[in-house]
Write a protein that holds these residues in place. Structure first.
Motif, PDB file in Angstrom:
ATOM      1  N   THR A  56      38.759 -18.674  26.830  1.00  0.00           N
ATOM      2  CA  THR A  56      40.135 -18.348  26.466  1.00  0.00           C
ATOM      3  C   THR A  56      40.236 -16.905  25.986  1.00  0.00           C
ATOM      4  OG1 THR A  56      39.758 -19.051  24.191  1.00  0.00           O
ATOM      5  CG2 THR A  56      40.494 -20.746  25.764  1.00  0.00           C
ATOM      6  N   ASP A  80      40.856 -18.171  31.455  1.00  0.00           N
ATOM      7  CA  ASP A  80      42.191 -17.572  31.390  1.00  0.00           C
ATOM      8  C   ASP A  80      42.126 -16.231  32.131  1.00  0.00           C
ATOM      9  OD1 ASP A  80      44.581 -16.295  30.719  1.00  0.00           O
ATOM     10  OD2 ASP A  80      44.648 -17.177  28.718  1.00  0.00           O
ATOM     11  N   VAL A  81      42.424 -16.271  33.416  1.00  0.00           N
ATOM     12  CA  VAL A  81      42.287 -15.081  34.255  1.00  0.00           C
ATOM     13  C   VAL A  81      43.262 -13.996  33.835  1.00  0.00           C
ATOM     14  CG1 VAL A  81      42.393 -14.196  36.619  1.00  0.00           C
ATOM     15  CG2 VAL A  81      41.430 -16.460  36.186  1.00  0.00           C
ATOM     16  N   GLU A  82      44.464 -14.383  33.455  1.00  0.00           N
ATOM     17  CA  GLU A  82      45.458 -13.392  33.026  1.00  0.00           C
ATOM     18  C   GLU A  82      44.963 -12.643  31.796  1.00  0.00           C
ATOM     19  OE1 GLU A  82      50.168 -13.157  31.657  1.00  0.00           O
ATOM     20  OE2 GLU A  82      49.337 -15.020  32.486  1.00  0.00           O
ATOM     21  N   ALA A  83      44.401 -13.370  30.844  1.00  0.00           N
ATOM     22  CA  ALA A  83      43.882 -12.729  29.635  1.00  0.00           C
ATOM     23  C   ALA A  83      42.701 -11.828  29.967  1.00  0.00           C
ATOM     24  CB  ALA A  83      43.470 -13.791  28.614  1.00  0.00           C
ATOM     25  N   THR A  85      42.127 -10.274  32.814  1.00  0.00           N
ATOM     26  CA  THR A  85      42.625  -9.092  33.507  1.00  0.00           C
ATOM     27  C   THR A  85      43.229  -8.090  32.518  1.00  0.00           C
ATOM     28  OG1 THR A  85      43.074 -10.449  35.465  1.00  0.00           O
ATOM     29  CG2 THR A  85      44.161  -8.307  35.342  1.00  0.00           C
ATOM     30  N   ALA A  86      43.969  -8.612  31.549  1.00  0.00           N
ATOM     31  CA  ALA A  86      44.581  -7.734  30.546  1.00  0.00           C
ATOM     32  C   ALA A  86      43.524  -7.002  29.727  1.00  0.00           C
ATOM     33  CB  ALA A  86      45.481  -8.552  29.628  1.00  0.00           C
ATOM     34  N   ASP A 207      45.812 -25.687  39.828  1.00  0.00           N
ATOM     35  CA  ASP A 207      46.607 -24.628  39.204  1.00  0.00           C
ATOM     36  C   ASP A 207      47.921 -25.232  38.749  1.00  0.00           C
ATOM     37  OD1 ASP A 207      48.221 -24.855  41.511  1.00  0.00           O
ATOM     38  OD2 ASP A 207      47.199 -23.187  42.509  1.00  0.00           O
ATOM     39  N   GLU A 208      48.830 -24.384  38.316  1.00  0.00           N
ATOM     40  CA  GLU A 208      50.093 -24.897  37.788  1.00  0.00           C
ATOM     41  C   GLU A 208      50.922 -25.617  38.843  1.00  0.00           C
ATOM     42  OE1 GLU A 208      50.811 -20.501  38.846  1.00  0.00           O
ATOM     43  OE2 GLU A 208      49.196 -21.771  38.057  1.00  0.00           O
ATOM     44  N   ASN A 315      39.967 -11.121  40.213  1.00  0.00           N
ATOM     45  CA  ASN A 315      40.918 -10.096  39.760  1.00  0.00           C
ATOM     46  C   ASN A 315      40.368  -8.695  40.047  1.00  0.00           C
ATOM     47  OD1 ASN A 315      38.853 -10.454  37.904  1.00  0.00           O
ATOM     48  ND2 ASN A 315      40.151 -10.194  36.098  1.00  0.00           N
ATOM     49  N   GLU A 317      41.570  -5.941  40.577  1.00  0.00           N
ATOM     50  CA  GLU A 317      42.270  -4.797  39.998  1.00  0.00           C
ATOM     51  C   GLU A 317      41.558  -4.241  38.765  1.00  0.00           C
ATOM     52  OE1 GLU A 317      44.706  -8.520  38.718  1.00  0.00           O
ATOM     53  OE2 GLU A 317      43.395  -7.870  40.363  1.00  0.00           O
TER      54      GLU A 317
END
Length: 337
Positions: A56, A80-83, A85-86, A207-208, A315, A317
């Motif tokens: 997480t 948590d891929v979004e976290a 990446t951030a 996924d969602e 990710n 990027e």
């Protein structure tokens, strides 16, 4: 460079060390049970290898040196891929290592359930030598095999099912409804697939969009002689709804390798049904796929920590993020990587 295996139930790690040792990386094995232990055990690590642990934002913030997360497997729903990446942390998986093994297992489970093989085996062991309990039995020829999710594993399963004589149809959320085929498989709507198929085989990531996609409403649309096969992720099918559908006779049976709760508790409702075949999340396993998974998981992380692009990254990027090469430099100082 320090790489920590946060937790893993593999029996040996020689394959990983064959990658980390030449790179001059220190590989540490831990058995972390919760977020606090992951943070404590992976302190100072540039890379972590994860099997089941939930990674997480809290965990990432507790590991300020972290550059890469490598997941043993295809799915990355535990990260948590979004976290990541951030925070400029690369998330890597091995999306194609188990294609043949998982599709083999899906076909094997479908046939075992359709032919009542586990129930017959138990009968023979108990002294029964008849087939009354599993009648009626049918040929695969002209039966309909529906594949939900036509990625690498789904299309491999479709190919093998067709080779057994099944009529194969498929549904994929990415397919254009105007097209008759998708990745070489006859493409239909989800409702049509559920309504026509004697076997419904799940091959979609969790996924969602896919969580709980097969629930009470979907079971109500399935044939009363249908078998659900799940070798994807437990959360794709609602277990409580599956139990209800089996009890109500809405479907004939199920063959489940992946479970919403793992390990499956003793006395779980699914164990009550003779028409259900259960295996312990091992569809991915073959001697070949096991070795490939271990090698490629650690290779991805070593590559990221060395400032290079890995073979597999979710990710990409983050690789071009400002300061990444500088961040990699301390990990490589004095090392052979």
């Amino acid at each position: 460079m320090k790489i920590v295996i946060t937790e893993c139930d593999h029996d040996a790690f020689d394959i990983e060390r064959a990658v980390t040792d030449p790179a001059g990386a220190d590989l540490v094995l831990a058995q972390s049970r919760d977020a606090a232990e992951v943070i404590a055990n992976a302190a100072g690590a540039q890379g972590i290898l994860v099997q089941y642990a939930q990674i997480t934002a809290e965990v990432m913030d507790g590991l300020p040196d972290l550059l890469a997360i490598g997941r043993y497997g295809v799915g990355i729903d535990s990260v948590d891929v979004e976290a990541a990446t951030a925070r400029g942390i690369a998330v890597c998986n091995v999306p194609d290592y188990g294609t043949e093994a998982v599709s083999d297992h899906a076909i094997g489970m479908a046939l075992a359930a359709a032919r009542g093989i586990p129930r017959l085996d138990r009968g023979v062991r108990a002294g029964s030598f008849d087939l009354v309990a599993v009648r009626p039995l049918y040929l695969t020829r002209d039966r309909v095999f529906g594949v939900i999710g036509l990625g690498l594993i789904g299309t491999a399963t479709a190919r093998k099912a067709a080779g057994l004589g099944y009529e194969v149809i498929g549904y994929d959320v990415r397919a254009d409804p105007a097209d008759d085929t998708y990745h070489g498989v006859k493409s239909v709507s989800l409702d049509e697939l559920l309504e026509r198929s004697q076997v419904v085989s799940l091959h979609t990531p969790l996924d969602e969009h896919s969580r709980g996609m097969i629930g009470a409403a979907q079971f109500a649309k399935m044939r009363s002689d249908a078998i659900l096969v799940n070798t994807s992720r437990g959360g794709v099918a609602d277990t409580a709804a599956l139990v209800d559908a089996l009890r109500a006779g809405e479907i004939l049976g199920a063959a489940i390798d992946v479970h919403e709760e793992e390990p499956v508790p003793v006395g779980h409702p699914l164990t009550e049904f003779d028409s259900v075949v259960l295996t312990p999340h091992l569809a991915w396993y073959s001697e070949e796929s096991y070795a490939e998974l271990k090698r490629r998981t650690v290779e991805n992380v070593v590559e990221v920590c060395a400032g290079r692009a890995p073979r597999n990254i979710v990710n990409p990027e983050v690789l071009g993020a400002p300061g990444r090469n500088e961040a990699c430099a301390p990990a490589l100082a004095g090392k052979g990587a």
